[in-house]
Design a protein around this motif. Structure first.
Motif, PDB file in Angstrom:
ATOM      1  N   VAL A 251       0.871  -1.178   0.000  1.00 46.79           N
ATOM      2  CA  VAL A 251       0.000   0.000   0.000  1.00 46.79           C
ATOM      3  C   VAL A 251       0.906   1.226   0.000  1.00 46.79           C
ATOM      4  CG1 VAL A 251      -1.841   1.225   1.211  1.00 46.79           C
ATOM      5  CG2 VAL A 251      -1.738  -1.280   1.298  1.00 46.79           C
ATOM      6  N   SER A 252       0.738   2.087  -1.014  1.00 51.24           N
ATOM      7  CA  SER A 252       1.639   3.227  -1.200  1.00 51.24           C
ATOM      8  C   SER A 252       0.884   4.352  -1.900  1.00 51.24           C
ATOM      9  CB  SER A 252       2.855   2.804  -2.026  1.00 51.24           C
ATOM     10  OG  SER A 252       2.444   2.259  -3.282  1.00 51.24           O
ATOM     11  N   ASP A 253       1.541   5.477  -2.059  1.00 53.79           N
ATOM     12  CA  ASP A 253       0.921   6.582  -2.794  1.00 53.79           C
ATOM     13  C   ASP A 253       0.999   6.343  -4.305  1.00 53.79           C
ATOM     14  OD1 ASP A 253       0.117   8.130  -0.572  1.00 53.79           O
ATOM     15  OD2 ASP A 253       2.124   8.979  -0.378  1.00 53.79           O
ATOM     16  N   LEU A 254       2.145   5.878  -4.764  1.00 59.20           N
ATOM     17  CA  LEU A 254       2.360   5.647  -6.195  1.00 59.20           C
ATOM     18  C   LEU A 254       2.314   4.162  -6.509  1.00 59.20           C
ATOM     19  CD1 LEU A 254       5.299   8.124  -6.926  1.00 59.20           C
ATOM     20  CD2 LEU A 254       2.880   8.433  -7.483  1.00 59.20           C
ATOM     21  N   SER A 255       1.686   3.815  -7.624  1.00 59.30           N
ATOM     22  CA  SER A 255       1.587   2.415  -8.021  1.00 59.30           C
ATOM     23  C   SER A 255       2.948   1.865  -8.454  1.00 59.30           C
ATOM     24  CB  SER A 255       0.565   2.259  -9.150  1.00 59.30           C
ATOM     25  OG  SER A 255       0.240   0.911  -9.357  1.00 59.30           O
ATOM     26  N   ILE A 256       3.801   2.707  -9.005  1.00 59.15           N
ATOM     27  CA  ILE A 256       5.127   2.231  -9.402  1.00 59.15           C
ATOM     28  C   ILE A 256       5.913   1.767  -8.174  1.00 59.15           C
ATOM     29  CG2 ILE A 256       6.260   4.495  -9.339  1.00 59.15           C
ATOM     30  CD1 ILE A 256       7.896   3.616 -11.781  1.00 59.15           C
ATOM     31  N   ASP A 257       5.719   2.448  -7.040  1.00 60.66           N
ATOM     32  CA  ASP A 257       6.371   2.021  -5.804  1.00 60.66           C
ATOM     33  C   ASP A 257       5.810   0.681  -5.332  1.00 60.66           C
ATOM     34  OD1 ASP A 257       7.998   4.247  -5.734  1.00 60.66           O
ATOM     35  OD2 ASP A 257       6.648   5.394  -4.453  1.00 60.66           O
ATOM     36  N   GLY A 258       4.507   0.472  -5.538  1.00 59.03           N
ATOM     37  CA  GLY A 258       3.913  -0.817  -5.201  1.00 59.03           C
ATOM     38  C   GLY A 258       4.531  -1.940  -6.004  1.00 59.03           C
ATOM     39  N   ASP A 259       4.734  -1.703  -7.304  1.00 58.07           N
ATOM     40  CA  ASP A 259       5.384  -2.701  -8.158  1.00 58.07           C
ATOM     41  C   ASP A 259       6.786  -3.039  -7.653  1.00 58.07           C
ATOM     42  OD1 ASP A 259       3.431  -3.270  -9.979  1.00 58.07           O
ATOM     43  OD2 ASP A 259       4.266  -2.108 -11.616  1.00 58.07           O
ATOM     44  N   ILE A 260       7.554  -2.002  -7.396  1.00 60.66           N
ATOM     45  CA  ILE A 260       8.949  -2.198  -6.976  1.00 60.66           C
ATOM     46  C   ILE A 260       9.018  -2.976  -5.669  1.00 60.66           C
ATOM     47  CG2 ILE A 260      10.990  -0.992  -6.093  1.00 60.66           C
ATOM     48  CD1 ILE A 260      10.208   1.297  -8.122  1.00 60.66           C
ATOM     49  N   TRP A 261       8.230  -2.534  -4.698  1.00 57.37           N
ATOM     50  CA  TRP A 261       8.396  -3.073  -3.351  1.00 57.37           C
ATOM     51  C   TRP A 261       7.685  -4.402  -3.135  1.00 57.37           C
ATOM     52  CZ3 TRP A 261      12.187  -1.756  -0.315  1.00 57.37           C
ATOM     53  CH2 TRP A 261      12.809  -0.518  -0.535  1.00 57.37           C
ATOM     54  N   THR A 262       6.694  -4.744  -3.961  1.00 61.88           N
ATOM     55  CA  THR A 262       6.168  -6.117  -3.855  1.00 61.88           C
ATOM     56  C   THR A 262       7.255  -7.110  -4.252  1.00 61.88           C
ATOM     57  OG1 THR A 262       5.189  -5.917  -6.076  1.00 61.88           O
ATOM     58  CG2 THR A 262       3.698  -5.672  -4.199  1.00 61.88           C
ATOM     59  N   THR A 263       8.015  -6.774  -5.292  1.00 62.77           N
ATOM     60  CA  THR A 263       9.109  -7.655  -5.717  1.00 62.77           C
ATOM     61  C   THR A 263      10.191  -7.746  -4.644  1.00 62.77           C
ATOM     62  OG1 THR A 263       8.701  -7.099  -8.033  1.00 62.77           O
ATOM     63  CG2 THR A 263      10.833  -8.066  -7.508  1.00 62.77           C
ATOM     64  N   GLU A 264      10.608  -6.581  -4.130  1.00 67.04           N
ATOM     65  CA  GLU A 264      11.658  -6.582  -3.110  1.00 67.04           C
ATOM     66  C   GLU A 264      11.209  -7.356  -1.866  1.00 67.04           C
ATOM     67  OE1 GLU A 264      14.000  -5.630  -4.752  1.00 67.04           O
ATOM     68  OE2 GLU A 264      14.379  -3.478  -4.805  1.00 67.04           O
ATOM     69  N   ALA A 265       9.978  -7.094  -1.417  1.00 68.83           N
ATOM     70  CA  ALA A 265       9.481  -7.725  -0.191  1.00 68.83           C
ATOM     71  C   ALA A 265       9.306  -9.225  -0.382  1.00 68.83           C
ATOM     72  CB  ALA A 265       8.165  -7.080   0.241  1.00 68.83           C
ATOM     73  N   PHE A 266       8.822  -9.630  -1.564  1.00 71.19           N
ATOM     74  CA  PHE A 266       8.661 -11.058  -1.818  1.00 71.19           C
ATOM     75  C   PHE A 266      10.017 -11.756  -1.772  1.00 71.19           C
ATOM     76  CE2 PHE A 266       7.897 -15.018  -3.904  1.00 71.19           C
ATOM     77  CZ  PHE A 266       6.566 -15.311  -3.642  1.00 71.19           C
ATOM     78  N   TYR A 267      10.996 -11.147  -2.363  1.00 71.80           N
ATOM     79  CA  TYR A 267      12.339 -11.737  -2.384  1.00 71.80           C
ATOM     80  C   TYR A 267      12.920 -11.851  -0.977  1.00 71.80           C
ATOM     81  CZ  TYR A 267      17.126 -12.629  -3.913  1.00 71.80           C
ATOM     82  OH  TYR A 267      18.360 -13.191  -4.119  1.00 71.80           O
ATOM     83  N   GLN A 268      12.646 -10.857  -0.140  1.00 72.38           N
ATOM     84  CA  GLN A 268      13.231 -10.824   1.199  1.00 72.38           C
ATOM     85  C   GLN A 268      12.504 -11.736   2.190  1.00 72.38           C
ATOM     86  OE1 GLN A 268      16.069  -9.158   1.967  1.00 72.38           O
ATOM     87  NE2 GLN A 268      16.197  -8.561  -0.188  1.00 72.38           N
ATOM     88  N   ASP A 269      11.295 -12.221   1.832  1.00 73.56           N
ATOM     89  CA  ASP A 269      10.486 -13.053   2.730  1.00 73.56           C
ATOM     90  C   ASP A 269      10.014 -12.211   3.928  1.00 73.56           C
ATOM     91  OD1 ASP A 269       9.124 -15.306   3.581  1.00 73.56           O
ATOM     92  OD2 ASP A 269      10.875 -16.605   3.617  1.00 73.56           O
ATOM     93  N   ILE A 270       9.208 -12.807   4.809  1.00 71.82           N
ATOM     94  CA  ILE A 270       8.634 -12.036   5.920  1.00 71.82           C
ATOM     95  C   ILE A 270       9.710 -11.552   6.891  1.00 71.82           C
ATOM     96  CG2 ILE A 270       7.237 -12.203   8.018  1.00 71.82           C
ATOM     97  CD1 ILE A 270       5.186 -13.716   6.564  1.00 71.82           C
ATOM     98  N   ASP A 271      10.662 -12.412   7.229  1.00 69.25           N
ATOM     99  CA  ASP A 271      11.632 -12.078   8.278  1.00 69.25           C
ATOM    100  C   ASP A 271      12.408 -10.803   7.969  1.00 69.25           C
ATOM    101  OD1 ASP A 271      10.805 -14.281   9.641  1.00 69.25           O
ATOM    102  OD2 ASP A 271      12.499 -15.557   9.069  1.00 69.25           O
TER     103      ASP A 271
END
Length: 314
Positions: A251-271
């Motif tokens: 959840v973000s202000d810009l959709s491009i940030d959502g794209d970027i950070w879903t990938t980063e967060a998925f790669y990093q896992d929950i921990d």
């Protein structure tokens, strides 16, 4: 709410506006999608990005400001080395997951492709707006960032046309424009249940106008000998990322940030992903695991209600 469905960007698209906006605003948004897809796609032989890819190892290609600025942003993010990699194209084309000819490649072929996916081998020239892939066989793929960029562009277009309230839904990317028609002006957005068909939610987020982007392993995958291979690749191994996540919503202000950070967060896992997102100003996340757990960052914990009893919040 006035609503129309279209097809583009490889998915079903739904655009919606509240009056006094009209279907002309919806159609204008769709025309913008078609224009951006024409220049940014790598799923057709001809586009500005494919011109760059075809010239890999040979020469730099001058492109439009739109294409150049998006590639520049994608390269910058790739160099954080947190998981997002716009040079991933050779791997995507090798596996073909989500497309005709999807297959499990030979390990030696994967290793060859790993030599072609280093984002530092993408050379940019701000003066000429040109892009050079220094090794033959390299390919830029903007699939992990283009939808968000386009969603933001539609919002800008609508605002310029006087649209006061609407929803851009590009399939996984939802961008809310203005206030909803509810008394408090907030929107209620369902968060996809990864194990159900599209638009079946596991919970509901109540939010002001924000971008809500979900990436998961449940829509594009390949099953071979009982093993599930999804489309989100690890640049270190050449294979799909291995962890316990089904999906991440940003959840973000810009959709491009959502794209970027879903990938980063998925790669990093929950921990690692939870503290990483908590550190980013203006970002929040919902992590959904394969064993029916849901983790929510602090900024939206009180705004999210679980509606599926199979899941539980951790």
């Amino acid at each position: 709410m006035i609503q129309k469905q279209y097809y583009g960007l490889g998915t079903a698209i739904t655009l919606s506006v509240n009056e006094p906006a009209t279907t002309a605003d919806l159609d204008a948004g769709n025309e913008l999608i078609k224009h951006y897809e024409d220049i940014l796609t790598v799923n057709r032989p001809v586009s500005e990005v494919m011109s760059i890819n075809h010239a890999a190892g040979h020469k730099a290609i001058q492109v439009s400001d739109i294409t150049y600025q998006l590639i520049k942003r994608a390269v910058e993010v790739s160099q954080w080395q947190l998981g997002f990699n716009t040079a991933i194209g050779p791997l995507v084309k090798l596996w073909k997951i989500g497309f005709d000819g999807a297959n499990l490649p030979a390990d030696e072929d994967i290793k060859k492709r790993l030599q072609l996916i280093d984002p530092t081998d993408i050379k940019l020239d701000d003066d000429s707006h040109s892009v050079f892939l220094t090794k033959a066989g390299m390919e830029i793929d903007l699939g992990a960032i283009a939808k968000g960029y386009i969603a933001d562009a539609i919002k800008d277009l609508w605002v310029s046309r006087g649209v006061q309230s609407g929803i851009v839904d590009l399939g996984g990317n939802i961008l809310l424009v203005g206030d909803s028609t509810r008394p408090n002006g907030l929107w209620r957005i369902g968060i996809q249940n990864p194990l159900q068909q599209r638009h079946v939610a596991l919970g509901v987020l109540t939010t002001p106008a924000k971008s809500v982007v979900t990436s998961g392993i449940y829509e594009r995958y390949l099953v071979i000998n009982g093993h599930n291979y999804h489309h989100m690749f690890d640049s270190k191994t050449g294979y799909p990322i291995q962890n316990d996540l089904e999906s991440v919503t940003i959840v973000s202000d810009l959709s491009i940030d959502g794209d970027i950070w879903t990938t980063e967060a998925f790669y990093q896992d929950i921990d690692k992903g939870m503290p990483l997102i908590e550190k980013q100003p203006g970002l929040d996340a919902i992590f959904v695991t394969r064993d029916f757990k849901v983790a929510i960052t602090s900024g939206i914990k009180d705004s999210f209600v679980l509606t599926d009893s199979d899941y539980h919040i951790i």
